[in-house]
Scaffold this active site. Structure first.
Site, PDB file in Angstrom:
ATOM      1  N   ASP A 259      -9.037 -38.083 -21.075  1.00  0.00           N
ATOM      2  CA  ASP A 259      -9.241 -37.327 -22.315  1.00  0.00           C
ATOM      3  C   ASP A 259     -10.724 -37.323 -22.691  1.00  0.00           C
ATOM      4  O   ASP A 259     -11.104 -37.652 -23.816  1.00  0.00           O
ATOM      5  CB  ASP A 259      -8.388 -37.905 -23.437  1.00  0.00           C
ATOM      6  CG  ASP A 259      -8.231 -36.920 -24.601  1.00  0.00           C
ATOM      7  OD1 ASP A 259      -8.406 -35.704 -24.370  1.00  0.00           O
ATOM      8  OD2 ASP A 259      -7.947 -37.358 -25.726  1.00  0.00           O
TER       9      ASP A 259
HETATM   10  N1  LIG Z   1     -14.727 -49.275 -31.930  1.00  0.00           N
HETATM   11  C1  LIG Z   1     -14.750 -48.563 -33.060  1.00  0.00           C
HETATM   12  N2  LIG Z   1     -15.745 -48.725 -33.969  1.00  0.00           N
HETATM   13  C2  LIG Z   1     -15.781 -47.985 -35.097  1.00  0.00           C
HETATM   14  N3  LIG Z   1     -14.849 -47.072 -35.435  1.00  0.00           N
HETATM   15  C3  LIG Z   1     -13.836 -46.877 -34.584  1.00  0.00           C
HETATM   16  C4  LIG Z   1     -13.722 -47.599 -33.364  1.00  0.00           C
HETATM   17  N4  LIG Z   1     -12.602 -47.183 -32.727  1.00  0.00           N
HETATM   18  C5  LIG Z   1     -12.058 -46.251 -33.513  1.00  0.00           C
HETATM   19  N5  LIG Z   1     -12.782 -46.059 -34.634  1.00  0.00           N
HETATM   20  C6  LIG Z   1     -12.479 -45.131 -35.746  1.00  0.00           C
HETATM   21  O1  LIG Z   1     -11.079 -45.061 -35.885  1.00  0.00           O
HETATM   22  C7  LIG Z   1     -10.607 -43.723 -35.700  1.00  0.00           C
HETATM   23  C8  LIG Z   1      -9.289 -43.769 -34.943  1.00  0.00           C
HETATM   24  O2  LIG Z   1      -9.542 -44.172 -33.619  1.00  0.00           O
HETATM   25  P1  LIG Z   1      -8.464 -44.068 -32.467  1.00  0.00           P
HETATM   26  O3  LIG Z   1      -9.112 -44.416 -31.183  1.00  0.00           O
HETATM   27  O4  LIG Z   1      -7.241 -44.804 -32.850  1.00  0.00           O
HETATM   28  O5  LIG Z   1      -7.949 -42.644 -32.568  1.00  0.00           O
HETATM   29  P2  LIG Z   1      -8.506 -41.208 -32.291  1.00  0.00           P
HETATM   30  O6  LIG Z   1      -9.346 -41.201 -31.062  1.00  0.00           O
HETATM   31  O7  LIG Z   1      -9.147 -40.653 -33.530  1.00  0.00           O
HETATM   32  O8  LIG Z   1      -7.105 -40.491 -32.091  1.00  0.00           O
HETATM   33  P3  LIG Z   1      -6.141 -40.504 -30.858  1.00  0.00           P
HETATM   34  O9  LIG Z   1      -5.963 -41.905 -30.379  1.00  0.00           O
HETATM   35  O10 LIG Z   1      -4.910 -39.895 -31.391  1.00  0.00           O
HETATM   36  O11 LIG Z   1      -6.853 -39.660 -29.874  1.00  0.00           O
HETATM   37  C9  LIG Z   1     -11.715 -43.020 -34.950  1.00  0.00           C
HETATM   38  O12 LIG Z   1     -11.705 -41.665 -35.233  1.00  0.00           O
HETATM   39  C10 LIG Z   1     -12.962 -43.729 -35.471  1.00  0.00           C
HETATM   40  O13 LIG Z   1     -13.345 -43.156 -36.708  1.00  0.00           O
END
Ligand SMILES: Nc1ncnc2c1ncn2[C@@H]1O[C@H](COP(=O)(O)OP(=O)(O)OP(=O)(O)O)[C@@H](O)[C@H]1O
Length: 449
Positions: A259
């Protein structure tokens, strides 16, 4: 018109839609499926949640009583599959009746958790992850499958903690993500090179059906930054190079991302602010080596984010290293000329696949003219990679370096977002709105065969 679902990624296979080209919304395990006492409720689809909220709103509008959920008598206690991260069940000794009032270790941990009305962890909640006790500071964001919190340890070291509620009917995405981070952490130990563009991993655990893991904290996503700031050609190229390095690192650790897109890259913090990290490893799969038997096809009809997914995904085949690079090329094109990919406004997956095929046969002059000339060779190179063949990363890196040299890129220059207000997009440019809209639609799609 931009179709609503073109950029959507739905994380759960939906067999009802297997034969349809229409993309399906996510059925997710709502945070409310967990309560502080560790009981599992039924998993509810996003639509049902929305519908129930709508019903409530309708009822209150008309002063109608809201119909409460009737308690159903369960004939048989359903078997709860234990999460792979749950601690082993504590079996009381048959000889010593459990008269003690002291909570069991996992009960004691549960008691430290504090939730709001939506069962989100409240700031101040304490969680022991491996041997680090962290305190929740605030919610950072919500993905399709869970919540991410800002947490800190007793020395005020800050981390991001991803959580997921174990739900019987929905396959865990965190399982593979933790497996990948664990392997990455081992790889890092074995090859201590400082420059990996993958996040640090500090352990995982589970309390009741709440699963979690700790990772390095990063800044905003590339996608959100380019929505706010007008980026130069130099910045676009630097981002492309950083994004490429993250893919190579992940492949070296033995995983294909599946992805790749600007939303899944985030800027590092402080000393790392000029580095870009590949995040969200929820869809990774093992790299297929040349010696591996060729798989016939993927179990999914489609998996990825339509705008950036490789052609392989449109054909329902298994994704390999080559495919991450293909998605990276689309992401790069989107950095140099935002929203100009020829299929950006197409909603039929089949047609999107055909347009991508066309792009590789004869890349659009409009797009290529905005990119460094070396991308013509990069596109050709990636197109030639065999399904299980190891890409020639060095050849691509050399082409990127040559582009950087030709354009006299200074890698120490601050990025636009470090310059603050002066580099911000003018609101009237429309770009900010466009990307914001794209971002909200820019999620993944998984369609079962
Ligand atoms: N390591 C990190 N440090 C700071 N913020 C983070 C981190 N990982 C995730 N986030 C924040 O949390 C949100 C959600 O992250 P997550 O990886 O669960 O989902 P996503 O990529 O937005 O969605 P999906 O998993 O459905 O593709 C992100 O959009 C980001 O704003």
């Amino acid at each position: 018109m931009m179709p609503d679902n073109n950029r959507k990624r739905v994380g759960t296979p939906d067999s009802a839609n297997a034969d349809s080209n229409k993309l399906t919304p996510v059925k997710k395990c709502a945070p409310g499926n967990y309560n502080a006492k560790g009981k599992t409720k039924n998993c509810v689809s996003k639509e049902k949640i929305k519908q129930s909220a709508k019903n409530k709103a309708e009822s209150s509008k008309h002063n109608l009583p809201v119909e409460k959920n009737k308690k159903k008598k369960l004939k048989k206690k359903p078997k709860i599959k234990r999460s792979p991260f749950s601690p082993p069940p504590l079996s009381p000794s048959p000889n010593t009746p459990n008269t003690s009032k002291a909570p069991r270790p996992d009960e004691a941990e549960k008691e430290k958790l504090r939730f709001d009305a939506e069962k989100k962890l409240l700031s101040g909640a304490k969680i022991l992850v491996k041997n680090i006790e962290v305190t929740v500071v605030k919610l950072l964001g919500q993905g399709g499958f869970g919540l991410v919190y800002l947490v800190q340890d007793s020395k005020e070291n800050r981390y991001a903690m991803k959580t997921e509620y174990f739900c019987e009917s929905i396959p865990s995405r965190m399982k593979m993500e933790v497996k990948a981070y664990d392997k990455i952490a081992n790889f890092r130990k074995a090859h201590p090179k400082s420059g990996m563009r993958l996040l640090g991993f500090y352990g995982s655990g589970a309390i009741g059906n709440l699963k979690f893991f700790l990772m390095s904290l990063v800044g905003p996503s590339v996608d959100s930054l380019i929505a706010k700031y007008e980026i130069s050609f130099a910045t676009a190229l630097r981002l492309c190079i950083e994004m490429f390095v993250g893919i190579v690192d992940l492949h070296e650790c033995g995983f294909v991302h599946r992805d790749i897109k600007p939303e899944n890259y985030a800027i590092g913090l402080n000393a790392d602010r000029r580095r870009v990290y590949l995040v969200d490893l929820g869809m990774v799969v093992r790299v297929l080596e040349e010696s591996d038997p060729m798989p016939s096809s993927s179990k999914y009809d489609f998996i990825g984010t339509p705008l950036y997914a490789p052609r392989t995904s449109h054909l329902g085949n298994v994704q390999t290293r080559k495919d991450d690079l293909e998605s990276w090329i689309y992401s790069c094109a989107d950095l140099f000329s935002p929203n100009k990919l020829p299929w950006a406004h197409e909603c039929d997956r089949q047609k999107v696949g055909d347009l991508k095929e066309q792009f590789f046969k004869n890349p659009s002059a409009d797009i290529l003219s905005q990119m460094p000339a070396q991308f013509e060779d990069i596109i050709r190179n990636v197109n030639m990679i065999g399904m299980t063949q190891k890409p020639d990363y060095k050849a691509i890196r050399d082409l990127l370096e040559s582009a950087a040299t030709m354009d006299e890129i200074d890698f120490d220059e601050p990025f636009e977002w470090e310059l603050g207000e002066q580099a911000k997009r003018k609101d009237d440019s429309g770009e900010k709105k466009k990307r914001k809209k794209n971002r909200s639609e820019n999620t993944q799609v998984t369609v079962d065969k």
